[in-house]
Motif scaffolding. Structure first.
Motif, PDB file in Angstrom:
ATOM      1  N   ALA A  20      26.782 -27.750  14.091  1.00  0.00           N
ATOM      2  CA  ALA A  20      25.397 -28.649  13.970  1.00  0.00           C
ATOM      3  C   ALA A  20      24.694 -27.436  14.710  1.00  0.00           C
ATOM      4  O   ALA A  20      23.555 -27.402  15.243  1.00  0.00           O
ATOM      5  N   ALA A  21      24.886 -26.881  16.475  1.00  0.00           N
ATOM      6  CA  ALA A  21      24.684 -26.464  17.291  1.00  0.00           C
ATOM      7  C   ALA A  21      23.706 -24.737  17.075  1.00  0.00           C
ATOM      8  O   ALA A  21      23.667 -23.942  17.747  1.00  0.00           O
ATOM      9  N   GLY A  22      23.932 -24.678  15.640  1.00  0.00           N
ATOM     10  CA  GLY A  22      23.186 -23.325  15.832  1.00  0.00           C
ATOM     11  C   GLY A  22      25.166 -22.225  15.683  1.00  0.00           C
ATOM     12  O   GLY A  22      24.389 -20.999  15.852  1.00  0.00           O
ATOM     13  N   GLY A  23      25.821 -22.389  14.896  1.00  0.00           N
ATOM     14  CA  GLY A  23      26.859 -21.378  15.365  1.00  0.00           C
ATOM     15  C   GLY A  23      27.914 -20.885  16.319  1.00  0.00           C
ATOM     16  O   GLY A  23      28.497 -20.217  16.638  1.00  0.00           O
ATOM     17  N   VAL A  24      26.899 -21.771  17.817  1.00  0.00           N
ATOM     18  CA  VAL A  24      28.033 -21.372  19.133  1.00  0.00           C
ATOM     19  C   VAL A  24      29.622 -22.138  18.690  1.00  0.00           C
ATOM     20  O   VAL A  24      29.361 -23.662  17.724  1.00  0.00           O
ATOM     21  N   GLU A  35      18.191 -22.599  30.491  1.00  0.00           N
ATOM     22  CA  GLU A  35      16.950 -22.631  30.682  1.00  0.00           C
ATOM     23  C   GLU A  35      16.444 -22.505  29.384  1.00  0.00           C
ATOM     24  O   GLU A  35      16.762 -22.641  28.002  1.00  0.00           O
ATOM     25  N   PRO A  36      15.216 -22.954  29.296  1.00  0.00           N
ATOM     26  CA  PRO A  36      14.416 -22.786  27.344  1.00  0.00           C
ATOM     27  C   PRO A  36      14.376 -21.931  26.858  1.00  0.00           C
ATOM     28  O   PRO A  36      14.454 -20.983  28.046  1.00  0.00           O
ATOM     29  N   ALA A  37      14.227 -21.975  26.386  1.00  0.00           N
ATOM     30  CA  ALA A  37      14.727 -20.117  24.937  1.00  0.00           C
ATOM     31  C   ALA A  37      13.491 -19.493  25.804  1.00  0.00           C
ATOM     32  O   ALA A  37      12.710 -19.155  26.178  1.00  0.00           O
ATOM     33  N   ALA A  38      13.413 -17.619  25.760  1.00  0.00           N
ATOM     34  CA  ALA A  38      13.486 -16.456  26.041  1.00  0.00           C
ATOM     35  C   ALA A  38      12.992 -15.755  24.516  1.00  0.00           C
ATOM     36  O   ALA A  38      13.200 -16.058  23.920  1.00  0.00           O
ATOM     37  N   ALA A  39      11.391 -16.188  24.648  1.00  0.00           N
ATOM     38  CA  ALA A  39      10.806 -15.104  24.118  1.00  0.00           C
ATOM     39  C   ALA A  39      10.713 -13.845  23.384  1.00  0.00           C
ATOM     40  O   ALA A  39      11.216 -13.198  24.865  1.00  0.00           O
ATOM     41  N   ASN A 304      17.717 -16.833  23.150  1.00  0.00           N
ATOM     42  CA  ASN A 304      17.427 -17.160  23.311  1.00  0.00           C
ATOM     43  C   ASN A 304      17.773 -18.255  24.775  1.00  0.00           C
ATOM     44  O   ASN A 304      17.127 -18.891  25.500  1.00  0.00           O
ATOM     45  N   ASN A 305      18.905 -18.887  25.237  1.00  0.00           N
ATOM     46  CA  ASN A 305      19.362 -19.995  26.365  1.00  0.00           C
ATOM     47  C   ASN A 305      20.261 -19.366  27.002  1.00  0.00           C
ATOM     48  O   ASN A 305      19.842 -19.834  28.299  1.00  0.00           O
ATOM     49  N   VAL A 306      20.965 -18.003  26.744  1.00  0.00           N
ATOM     50  CA  VAL A 306      21.941 -17.175  28.015  1.00  0.00           C
ATOM     51  C   VAL A 306      21.197 -15.702  28.364  1.00  0.00           C
ATOM     52  O   VAL A 306      20.958 -15.377  29.336  1.00  0.00           O
ATOM     53  N   ASN A 307      20.984 -14.825  27.123  1.00  0.00           N
ATOM     54  CA  ASN A 307      21.024 -14.069  27.814  1.00  0.00           C
ATOM     55  C   ASN A 307      19.703 -13.432  28.389  1.00  0.00           C
ATOM     56  O   ASN A 307      19.426 -12.697  29.343  1.00  0.00           O
ATOM     57  N   GLY A 308      18.716 -14.045  27.700  1.00  0.00           N
ATOM     58  CA  GLY A 308      17.408 -13.330  28.240  1.00  0.00           C
ATOM     59  C   GLY A 308      17.551 -14.301  29.883  1.00  0.00           C
ATOM     60  O   GLY A 308      16.955 -13.548  30.954  1.00  0.00           O
ATOM     61  N   PRO A 309      17.698 -15.501  29.933  1.00  0.00           N
ATOM     62  CA  PRO A 309      18.276 -15.988  31.667  1.00  0.00           C
ATOM     63  C   PRO A 309      19.192 -15.403  32.711  1.00  0.00           C
ATOM     64  O   PRO A 309      18.709 -15.190  33.453  1.00  0.00           O
ATOM     65  N   ASP A 310      20.452 -14.293  31.328  1.00  0.00           N
ATOM     66  CA  ASP A 310      21.176 -13.908  32.283  1.00  0.00           C
ATOM     67  C   ASP A 310      20.402 -13.041  32.966  1.00  0.00           C
ATOM     68  O   ASP A 310      20.459 -11.881  33.994  1.00  0.00           O
TER      69      ASP A 310
END
Length: 428
Positions: A20-24, A35-39, A304-310
């Motif tokens: 339901a969370a998109g494949g995690v 953090e918020p989604a990274a564009a 969106n939630n991990v790689n961008g903020p990392d």
């Protein structure tokens, strides 16, 4: 036997929540406070370091940990092929989740598995055979794998002599095929790690830096330490000893990579709290991804939630960011004939990451390998239930994930235009 970096075992309830969370794969790793989604960031800051042997390059994790009785290896057993390595692998004594394509190995070793579905004895290779390592590094050279990270678990136990020998074999193959390599220490279950890792580097492994094939970044020999900060019983170390080890290697003049937990930055889930100073001491950070995603939706969630903020955190601290890219668990049907892997390549190139760490080259124990793999059911043992590369109905050549890696590397290096559409055909 050394404990492997096992992927997560997900309960049915967690798997349902993950879908339901998109494949995690697990809500434990979805991250409750991301953090918020990274564009997409076309003007993203590039790596902190210039191109070298790891920055701007494709690195593959190389286990080199398979042995068979009669191969001459000091360990003298079915190392990593069997749960009980005194007995040949069989359906009830196995650690195998994917079956290798055996057609290019000169030396093969009969197992206790039934014959292959297509006929012929079920045999396996030994990493101890020089021809095996040579073949693997030739595949790397043919498919744009620039650098191999040789896994080195605690060498002070019964595996030590075999791991020492494997380091010499990897050096020879890397020199022959024009590849780079470096030592990647895995601290899993290494209770005397703080002192012994220094001893091992000083007395044995540092000698390999004299090879022209040993990876260098920013003028420094590369060393990776995998496992600091993980929240599990196999890696119970406190921050102080870990920071001491990182700084010791830096003082030896090394460029030090950290193989860190997925949620290193927030100190949650798979990461112990209180390790941020340790993580920020590394020259490069490479977070673990095996078991964290199972489909394209999961890859997008992490982008969106991990790689961008990392990446932003690494940029702020002058650290090179080398995310882990996985082909997916073949046995669990995650690969989608390359779509999962390509989505990661596409997303991460958009972030201007420093390079890719491919996990892994030869991880047949977790079905996460890119090395040549059985193409069809005809090439796996009868009744074994082991899936081949065509498990989802798409015919794939045994080298498909090597070729896919090559194209991902070309996109990273700007030799292939950024594209969300996988350019690599399952068959050449």
């Amino acid at each position: 036997m050394t404990i492997s970096r096992r992927k997560l075992i997900v309960s049915g309830a967690a798997a349902s929540a993950a879908a339901a969370a998109g494949g995690v794969l697990s809500t434990q790793f979805a991250g409750a406070a991301e953090e918020p989604a990274a564009a997409p960031r076309p003007g993203a800051k590039p790596a902190a370091s210039p191109i070298g042997d790891v920055v701007g390059k494709i690195t593959v994790g190389y286990q080199g940990w398979f042995a068979c009785p009669g191969d001459g290896a000091p360990i003298n057993g079915w190392w990593h092929w069997s749960r009980d390595m005194s007995r040949p692998p069989s359906p009830d004594n196995t650690t195998i989740a994917s079956w290798p394509d055996m057609r290019e190995y000169e030396n093969t070793y009969p197992t206790a598995y039934p014959d292959l579905n297509g006929g012929g004895q079920a045999t396996l290779f030994s990493s101890w055979d020089d021809q095996t390592v040579d073949t693997h590094f030739r595949w790397m050279a043919e498919n744009g794998c620039d650098t191999a990270a040789l896994q080195r678990f605690n060498p002070f136990g019964g595996e030590g002599a075999t791991r020492d020998g494997m380091a010499a074999k990897v050096r020879a193959a890397a020199e022959k095929h024009g590849r780079k390599f470096y030592i990647m220490y895995d601290v899993t279950s290494w209770t005397q790690m703080q002192s012994q890792i220094k001893e091992d580097w000083t007395t044995k492994m540092s000698a390999y830096t004299s090879s022209g094939a040993y990876a260098v970044q920013n003028g420094k020999p590369v060393v990776c330490i995998w496992g600091f900060g993980f929240n599990d019983d196999g890696r119970p170390f406190e921050p102080g000893p870990c920071l001491d080890v990182v700084n010791w290697f830096k003082n030896q003049g090394c460029y030090v990579i950290g193989g860190v937990p997925t949620h290193w930055r927030t100190g949650q889930s798979d990461s112990r709290p209180g390790f941020l100073d340790v993580y920020h001491a590394f020259h490069m950070i490479s977070p673990w991804m095996v078991g964290r995603i199972s489909d394209v939706g999961g890859a997008d969630h992490f982008y969106n939630n991990v790689n961008g903020p990392d990446k932003a955190d690494c940029d702020a601290h002058g650290i090179d960011y080398q995310p882990c890219v996985i082909p997916g668990d073949l046995q669990s049907g995650h690969r989608a004939h390359g779509d999962l892997m390509w989505r990661q390549f596409y997303n991460l190139v958009r972030l201007d990451v420093a390079g890719f760490y491919i996990s892994m080259f030869d991880e047949y124990n977790e079905a996460n390998q890119i090395a040549k793999t059985a193409e069809t059911g005809a090439q796996v043992p009868s009744g074994s239930g082991i899936r081949a590369l065509d498990e989802d109905g798409t015919s794939c050549s045994s080298d498909y994930y090597l070729r896919l890696t090559a194209d991902g590397g070309r996109m990273l290096k700007g030799e292939l235009a950024l594209t969300p559409d996988r350019p690599t055909p399952p068959r050449p």
